[in-house]
Design a protein around this motif. Sequence first.
Motif, short mmCIF file in Angstrom:
data_model
loop_
_atom_site.label_atom_id
_atom_site.label_comp_id
_atom_site.label_asym_id
_atom_site.label_seq_id
_atom_site.Cartn_x
_atom_site.Cartn_y
_atom_site.Cartn_z
N TYR A 101 0.83 -1.20 0.00
CA TYR A 101 0.00 0.00 0.00
C TYR A 101 0.87 1.25 0.00
N ASN A 102 0.42 2.27 -0.74
CA ASN A 102 1.00 3.61 -0.71
C ASN A 102 -0.03 4.55 -0.11
N TYR A 103 0.42 5.45 0.78
CA TYR A 103 -0.48 6.41 1.39
C TYR A 103 0.02 7.83 1.12
N THR A 104 -0.78 8.60 0.40
CA THR A 104 -0.50 10.01 0.14
C THR A 104 -1.79 10.76 0.46
N ASN A 105 -2.31 11.53 -0.48
CA ASN A 105 -3.62 12.14 -0.26
C ASN A 105 -4.75 11.15 -0.58
N VAL A 106 -4.36 10.03 -1.19
CA VAL A 106 -5.26 8.90 -1.38
C VAL A 106 -4.46 7.65 -1.00
N ILE A 144 1.56 15.97 3.43
CA ILE A 144 2.83 16.32 2.77
C ILE A 144 2.52 17.15 1.54
N ASP A 145 3.20 18.28 1.40
CA ASP A 145 2.96 19.17 0.26
C ASP A 145 3.42 18.55 -1.06
N PHE A 146 4.53 17.79 -1.02
CA PHE A 146 5.08 17.22 -2.25
C PHE A 146 4.13 16.15 -2.80
N ASP A 147 3.88 16.19 -4.11
CA ASP A 147 2.96 15.25 -4.75
C ASP A 147 3.74 14.24 -5.59
N GLY A 148 4.11 13.14 -4.96
CA GLY A 148 4.85 12.09 -5.67
C GLY A 148 4.04 11.45 -6.78
N ARG A 152 5.28 11.02 -10.60
CA ARG A 152 5.20 9.67 -11.16
C ARG A 152 4.47 9.68 -12.49
N SER A 153 3.37 10.41 -12.57
CA SER A 153 2.61 10.51 -13.82
C SER A 153 3.43 11.15 -14.93
N GLU A 154 4.23 12.16 -14.58
CA GLU A 154 5.09 12.80 -15.57
C GLU A 154 6.10 11.79 -16.14
N ILE A 155 6.67 10.97 -15.27
CA ILE A 155 7.62 9.95 -15.72
C ILE A 155 6.92 8.92 -16.60
N HIS A 234 7.90 2.39 -5.17
CA HIS A 234 8.94 2.99 -4.33
C HIS A 234 8.99 4.51 -4.35
N CYS A 235 8.46 5.14 -5.38
CA CYS A 235 8.59 6.59 -5.50
C CYS A 235 7.37 7.36 -5.01
N THR A 236 6.23 6.74 -4.98
CA THR A 236 4.97 7.42 -4.70
C THR A 236 4.96 8.18 -3.38
N GLU A 237 5.52 7.58 -2.34
CA GLU A 237 5.45 8.17 -1.00
C GLU A 237 6.62 9.10 -0.67
#
Length: 295
Positions: A101-106, A144-148, A152-155, A234-237
């Motif tokens: 699981y990855n946890y960000t704003n979702v 967290i302000d940074f949006d991984g 990721r979508s740009e890559i 590995h990059c999302t969070e």
Amino acid sequence: MKLYAPSYYKNFRCIADKCKNNCCIGWEIDVDNDTIEKYRRLKNDYSSFILDSISMEDTPHFKLCEGERCPHLDERGLCKIIINCGDAYLCDICREHPRFYNYTNVAEVGIGMSCEEGARVILSSSEYKVLEEIGEIDAEPDKIDFDGRMVRSEIYEILSDASLCYGKRLEKIYSKYQVNVGDDEKWLKLLSSLEYIDINHKNLFLNYSSKLRPLEKALEEYLERFLAYLIYRHCTEAVDNADFCVRLSFCLFLERLLSSLFYTERVNSLTDVISLATIISSEIEYSEDNTFTLM
């Protein structure tokens, strides 16, 4: 929180006794306290055997048998807890593996490549950019302000750009995110220092070279999907841009490692690709120490 997954996620099902690399062999399986309480309340002929099979030293875990087999794995490769008690009595690790699981704003869920069926599903799908809402999960968003996820979508847009050959796509990613390939000798020294489940894999990994790419262009689509999976996991969070680039460098190194093995092992089939991808995942991704060392 809403829960999302790559579109290929719905295609995953555990293949149980058909699996060549059974996840119930060779791994120490921790048992969470809530499940132990469920076992204590369970009243059937198998419940006492389950409780006797758990070591309560340090973190509770199943005591492995000869050949490092889980005590609940039968001769057919099936789980006796499921057979005797049902899926509801699996501990958290057994129920969730190979999910992460990855946890960000979702919240996001994925399947790990240490599982051969997970690897087959991931490597067989070109739709790694497509995420689908699959439900909700009880968790709080990260503040967290940074949006991984955005980076990721740009890559992914670069990685999936069919107007460029795969090599040019990689060059663009290395350049845009200022990733240095590094010195092969230093990477080999690091690979030599890792802890291995199977020492034969150490010798396999020491074939690494940043200059080795597969001769068959058809294999590049598997490298693309492998890299996309690594970035998702590995990059999302990442907490900031610097952290993202460290994680991305790790992912690109593993892509180069798999590419090297394509060359040295003369890979020519999806079966071969799956075998090597699961080895890399098991030995590196599923070891916190090895991941930390390489990052």
